[in-house]
Design an enzyme around this catalytic site. Structure first.
Site, PDB file in Angstrom:
ATOM      1  N   ARG A  31      34.262  44.129  51.995  1.00 57.41           N
ATOM      2  CA  ARG A  31      35.629  44.400  52.407  1.00 57.41           C
ATOM      3  C   ARG A  31      35.866  45.900  52.240  1.00 57.41           C
ATOM      4  O   ARG A  31      35.709  46.445  51.142  1.00 57.41           O
ATOM      5  CB  ARG A  31      36.606  43.605  51.555  1.00 57.41           C
ATOM      6  N   ASP A  70      41.579  26.556  52.199  1.00 58.41           N
ATOM      7  CA  ASP A  70      42.139  27.834  51.791  1.00 58.41           C
ATOM      8  C   ASP A  70      40.995  28.764  51.405  1.00 58.41           C
ATOM      9  O   ASP A  70      39.854  28.320  51.211  1.00 58.41           O
ATOM     10  CB  ASP A  70      43.091  27.606  50.610  1.00 58.41           C
ATOM     11  N   THR A 124      41.408  31.991  49.031  1.00 56.20           N
ATOM     12  CA  THR A 124      41.523  32.547  47.689  1.00 56.20           C
ATOM     13  C   THR A 124      41.565  31.447  46.637  1.00 56.20           C
ATOM     14  O   THR A 124      42.429  30.587  46.667  1.00 56.20           O
ATOM     15  CB  THR A 124      42.795  33.406  47.578  1.00 56.20           C
TER      16      THR A 124
END
EC number: 7.6.2.1
Length: 898
Positions: free
Chosen positions: A516, A364, A366
């Site tokens: 980002r 994963d 996060t």
């Protein structure tokens, strides 16, 4: 509040898969695998329900009281290795087949089963205690007679439940009322999705407007429900006190439907040992047939075959199972005691060898690779950019906007050119910062002694009492002129904002830095425009058919020709030592796949920032496909690229797996790294399952949130990261670690040692048993192929368990290289992926060694004279007495023969 307000979900067409969608329509559904159908809930009157609903009980156990013993025994005897010893022990109840005392067969088998049953019982008891703690939590239920206390396991569909601040939501509910004056509340969903930011939830408008929770409303009011009106089980109320009506309970909970049932995992090593056992059994049958054939199948030869099968049964040593199980306990103890990976917990002690043969790691993002903490790095306004070292200048511009009127003297004819330029820049900075603040909707709340008072607290309480509650909606509203603010990814916003000549270039520059990028834009609306939009929006929300599509269409009519304000560059903070850990895994031959629910841009930036994708590797972003033809073209385009990382969305992945499953998996498995974004929990588990089926390799899944549980349980080796995102993934995993960086040592050191030690131990135990069986074969051959045991009673048990136990078992502490060397040279781990420590080749070598070492003794002079002397001592007196008797007292029949 009246009790005849029906809360009905919207009908929606059935999907081909079980993936939940981001919306309430897919969630508000009745379980059972059929067509979603409406559910009528009577508020506060569960007895009026039109059907039975499951109890609100959380159950993570694999067995219950009645199925425990049969289930454990079935899982043991469904494999040939254990079934063989059961049949062997049962055969001793038949007098014609008995070769010795019953305890020589039943004591070892009973010991093995006792260890297994006790281990499973301890794990089940621990799971039961954890479930009971959750099911026994007390809540307040609102009734016509006031509030009553009720356990979480006794909550029913239709109950009105009061959930206090910092209390876990006990079931899936519709949010009716809140005590917060701003008419909303925040939920902490970290235990479900690993997200540490709080989610904003809104109560149903008609029930929130009621003066008290017990007042009736007439006539009935129709309200549309959305995802913002839901309270999911497992989330925690972060602000105020809420009242909700229970909609789903027990196995119909959203979190339960997104997870699979726990299963007992059998390691690949155990399956390989089971396969070798079958080969040994084949050899046992051959030897028995040879022994009977040399007797020319005389007498009841079929009974002799069975006796020889029992006589040579030591070829398959039951002590192997005892040694391997005890070895697993030692490996688990060593892992827990390792001071360099503190807090590591082994929840499944049956598969430590799996850690030494992982080919695919699925992780994963996060909370696992990242800390879920965004650090603001860059603010770009087109002509000027501000970084962390120039944020004081941004502060100066904002300060000047609020103070410029008082600084301008009334007699001044006009501002200078420099002042005009500064005021223009200050206004641009102010507008950008205001848009960013409104789009993120951060609400400061002041707390004291558990009481929240937004109005007066700001004047009385100090900064130490301030708590920030936040979510990330796409709009917010301001007083005065009506302005629509919007933020989003550059690929989405590029077609929404007005034409400009710097957006694409600057977004590319920030992305190359691993940032980002979010694009912030605005649009001013006249009163008539807003009223028209609101009317269409409300009408779309009340639609029964295709509501999501109609709402999206109305919103899209507003999202056009917007004014570009700024770009923000943020960096997702990585967990400690993620980059060197991923580099270690790559050098060890492990391919890493990142499965996340985030957007494509976010996932791609994280993959670059974490060096999941190396600098010299290209990235192929799989274009969004919706049908077979588009998938075919995109797969052909991807096939032409080599040594290229793949980034694909969950929707495109679904289409590819539907039409081209084999082709897609073949191409994906050749990639050095794969990033799947917008993945649902069930889709994560599906990817793990496909990797296992298509490659036959071992997979390891790592996650920290409740949405990773399915992936963790489906993998061959599940690892949960225990942190601030809760313990749901940790409790469901086979191994629990506190930091992602500990995964490297867990695999490179403990996994490698466990596999190599078990491989050496199993082959040495088989070698020891083959030596015993070979001696038995020699004994039977010398004495006319008699099916008589060479070793009687406790002697054979003692030899294989006590006398030679410690020298053999010491292999579980064997170490070929130091742990520091194993971490420094992860290429040592790559050798294990081929399974060479335990293979048919090594097995055959050990068999030949076993036969050669009895054969070697037989060929020596020592063996010859000892056997000769023993034979003479045992047989010569009998022949002498027989001769003397015939000579001096011959029997009657001897006269006839003479």
């Amino acid at each position: 509040m009246t009790d005849n307000i029906p809360l009905q979900p919207v009908r929606q067409k059935k999907r081909m898969d079980s993936r939940p969608r981001a919306g309430c329509c897919e969630w508000l559904r009745c379980c059972g695998g059929g067509e979603p159908r409406p559910r009528t809930v009577w508020l506060g009157h569960p007895e009026k329900r039109d059907q039975r609903y499951p109890r609100n009980v959380i159950n993570n156990q694999k067995y219950n009281f009645f199925t425990f013993l049969p289930g454990v025994l079935f899982n043991q005897f469904k494999y040939f290795f254990n079934l063989y010893f059961l049949l062997l022990a049962c055969s001793q109840f038949v007098p014609e087949m008995r070769l010795g005392a019953l305890y020589t067969y039943w004591v070892p088998l009973g010991f093995v089963l006792a260890v297994t049953v006790i281990r499973e019982a301890v794990e089940e008891i621990r799971c039961y205690v954890r479930d009971k703690e959750v099911n026994s939590q007390v809540y307040s239920r609102l009734t016509a007679r006031g509030t009553v206390k009720v356990k979480g396991s006794n909550i029913q569909v239709g109950d009105l439940i009061i959930v206090e601040k910092n209390q876990r939501v006990p079931a899936d509910m519709i949010f009716l009322r809140t005590s917060e004056k701003n008419g909303s509340c925040f939920l902490r969903t970290d235990q479900l999705d690993g997200e540490t930011d709080w989610k904003l939830r809104l109560p149903v408008a008609c029930t929130q407007r009621l003066p008290t929770a017990a007042e009736d409303s007439d006539p009935p009011i129709s309200e549309s429900l959305s995802i913002e009106n839901t309270l999911w089980a497992g989330t925690v109320v972060a602000s105020g006190t809420v009242v909700g009506v229970v909609l789903y309970t027990g196995r119909e909970l959203r979190s339960v439907m997104n997870t699979s049932n726990p299963r007992s995992k059998i390691g690949l090593f155990d399956l390989e040992v089971n396969c070798l056992t079958k080969i040994l059994f084949g050899a046992l049958v051959v030897v028995s047939l040879v022994m009977v054939a040399l007797q020319h199948f005389a007498g009841r030869w079929y009974l002799q075959i069975i006796r020889f099968l029992l006589l040579f049964s030591n070829i398959i040593p039951i002590s192997l199972r005892v040694n391997l199980d005890m070895g697993k306990i030692v490996y688990s103890w060593v892992i827990r005691r390792d001071s360099k990976i503190p807090g590591t917990v082994v929840r499944s002690s049956t598969i430590p060898e799996q850690l030494g043969r992982i080919s695919y790691l699925l992780t994963d993002k996060t909370g696992t690779l990242t800390q879920n903490e965004m650090v603001f790095k860059r603010l770009h306004l087109g002509t000027v950019a501000y970084g962390l070292d120039s944020m004081d200048e941004v502060q100066s511009h904002i300060f000047s906007i609020y103070t410029q009127q008082s600084q301008d003297p009334p007699a001044q004819k006009g501002p200078t050119l420099t002042t005009k330029v500064r005021r223009t820049m200050s206004s641009r900075v102010h507008e950008a910062v205001k848009a960013i603040a409104l789009c993120h909707n951060v609400t400061p709340v002041y707390e004291s002694n558990g009481v929240t008072d937004q109005a007066e607290a700001e004047k009385q309480y100090e900064d130490s009492c301030r708590v920030y509650q936040a979510s990330s909606p796409d709009e917010d509203e301001s007083t005065g002129e009506i302005t629509f603010y919007m933020k989003g990814a550059d690929v989405v916003m590029a077609g929404i904002v007005q034409y400009n000549d710097w957006l694409e270039e600057e977004c590319g520059n920030m992305a190359r830095e691993g940032l980002r990028v979010l694009v912030v834009a605005k649009k001013s609306l006249a009163e008539e425009q807003y009223q028209d939009f609101e009317a269409r929006y409300v009408q779309a929300k009340l639609s029964v058919h295709d509501r999501s599509l109609k709402v999206a269409t109305v919103i899209e009519s507003l999202e056009m020709e917007m004014e570009l304000l700024c770009l923000t560059g943020v960096e997702d903070q990585l967990q400690a030592d993620v980059r060197p850990t991923l580099e270690t895994l790559r050098n060890a031959g492990i391919k890493v796949w990142m499965l996340t629910g985030d957007k494509l841009e976010t996932a791609t930036c994280t993959a670059k920032n974490a060096h999941l994708v190396t600098r010299n590797q290209d990235i192929h972003i799989f274009r969004l496909v919706t049908n077979r033809g588009e998938a075919h073209l995109e797969l052909n385009a991807f096939r032409r690229k080599h040594d290229c990382a793949l980034v694909i969305s969950g929707d495109s992945l679904e289409v590819c797996l539907k039409f081209y499953e084999y082709e897609f998996m073949e191409l994906a498995c050749q990639c050095p790294a794969v990033v799947c974004c917008r993945c649902a929990p069930t889709q994560k588990a599906q990817i793990v399952r496909l990797l296992q089926e298509r490659t036959g390799k071992l997979t390891c899944a790592v996650g920290d949130g409740g949405n990773d549980v399915s992936m963790i349980q489906e993998s061959d080796c599940g690892v949960g990261v225990e942190g601030k995102e809760g313990k749901q993934a940790s409790l469901a995993a086979d191994f629990s670690i506190t930091q992602f960086k500990h995964l490297g040592r867990l695999l490179m050191v403990h996994g490698r040692n466990s596999y190599k030690r078990s491989a050496a131990l199993s082959q040495f135990v088989i070698h020891r048993s083959l030596c015993i069986s070979t001696m038995q074969a020699v004994f039977s051959s010398v004495f006319y192929f008699a099916s008589v045991p060479l070793y009687q009673g406790f002697l054979i048990i003692g030899y294989s368990t006590i006398y030679t136990m410690f020298p053999v078992f010491s292999l579980v502490l064997d170490k070929d290289v130091k742990s520091e060397v194993a971490m420094l040279y992860p290429e040592l781990y790559k050798d294990l992926l081929k399974g060479r420590p335990l293979s048919y080749k090594t097995f055959l070598i050990w068999v030949l060694i076993s036969i050669y070492q009895d054969v070697y003794f037989i060929a020596t002079l020592s063996f010859l004279w000892k056997v000769s002397v023993i034979t003479l001592v045992s047989c010569l007196p009998l022949y002498v007495l027989k001769y003397l008797r015939r000579r001096f007292s011959p029997p009657s029949y001897s006269k006839l023969t003479s």
